[in-house]
Design an enzyme around this catalytic site. Sequence first.
Site, mmCIF file in Angstrom:
data_model
loop_
_atom_site.group_PDB
_atom_site.id
_atom_site.type_symbol
_atom_site.label_atom_id
_atom_site.label_comp_id
_atom_site.label_asym_id
_atom_site.label_seq_id
_atom_site.Cartn_x
_atom_site.Cartn_y
_atom_site.Cartn_z
ATOM 1 N N ASP A 51 0.642 -24.318 -2.817
ATOM 2 C CA ASP A 51 0.449 -25.398 -3.785
ATOM 3 C C ASP A 51 0.528 -24.886 -5.215
ATOM 4 O O ASP A 51 0.528 -23.675 -5.467
ATOM 5 C CB ASP A 51 -0.916 -26.063 -3.563
ATOM 6 N N TYR A 109 -4.671 -15.814 4.252
ATOM 7 C CA TYR A 109 -5.033 -16.199 2.886
ATOM 8 C C TYR A 109 -6.352 -15.552 2.484
ATOM 9 O O TYR A 109 -7.224 -15.303 3.322
ATOM 10 C CB TYR A 109 -5.186 -17.720 2.766
#
Length: 250
Positions: A51, A109
């Site tokens: 994002d 992540y």
Amino acid sequence: MRYFIELSYNGKAYHGWQNQPNAISVQEVLEKGLSTLLKEPIATMGAGRTDAGVHAKQMFAHFDTTVVFEEKTLRYRLNSFLPKDVAIQNVFKVKADAHARFDALSRTYLYRVALHKNAFTHEESFYLKPKLNLEWLEEATNILFDYKDFQCFSKSNTDVKTYNCDIMKAEWNLVDGELQFTIQADRFLRNMVRAIVGTLINIGIGKIKVEALHKIIKSKSRSEAGFSVPAHALYLTEVEYSESIKTAND
């Protein structure tokens, strides 16, 4: 011929990885560089879609070209051409059907939560003022392994066939005054990591009870889960592939 390209980027200046009609993306910058240097239109396919504002310490993309080139030379020239916040680590030939997105075995992540105000890392981590209960955090994190369907953590109106994800690793570690959350899974939904971290933080500060996480996940409703933490402290750190994607002569 198909090639994989390994890169990293600071996401601050970009509206995410994927091409956008009215905003700059990492994919756009990379494709422009490849097309300019190889002197033919190059389209890339990334391992995932980070994002806006999210960083990548390791990202992969694949591209096809008819141009013959020396891989190390292209890497050097790309690094000279690209802006300072995008760096190429490697370019290597792969099998014709190798796919950066679909062949990825897992993605990892990292989310950085600063426990103290730090003048030098405020753009790299999320400073959290309320005190966190580490025992509650760890209890709640372990609950994630009991489930596969994580629709409650997905951005609304996401066009996916399934909300199932296989979480392989999820843990918190204290590193240099930061609480760092690491999560590894076969796939992630849009906004999933940031929603998970926000929900876990709400549990850690006592806003939500640990056992309520079961109800939240079973609800499959984004409105039941916690807030979405800021993007600037999220990093894609690793994308894993099988060695079998490489060509035989590599």
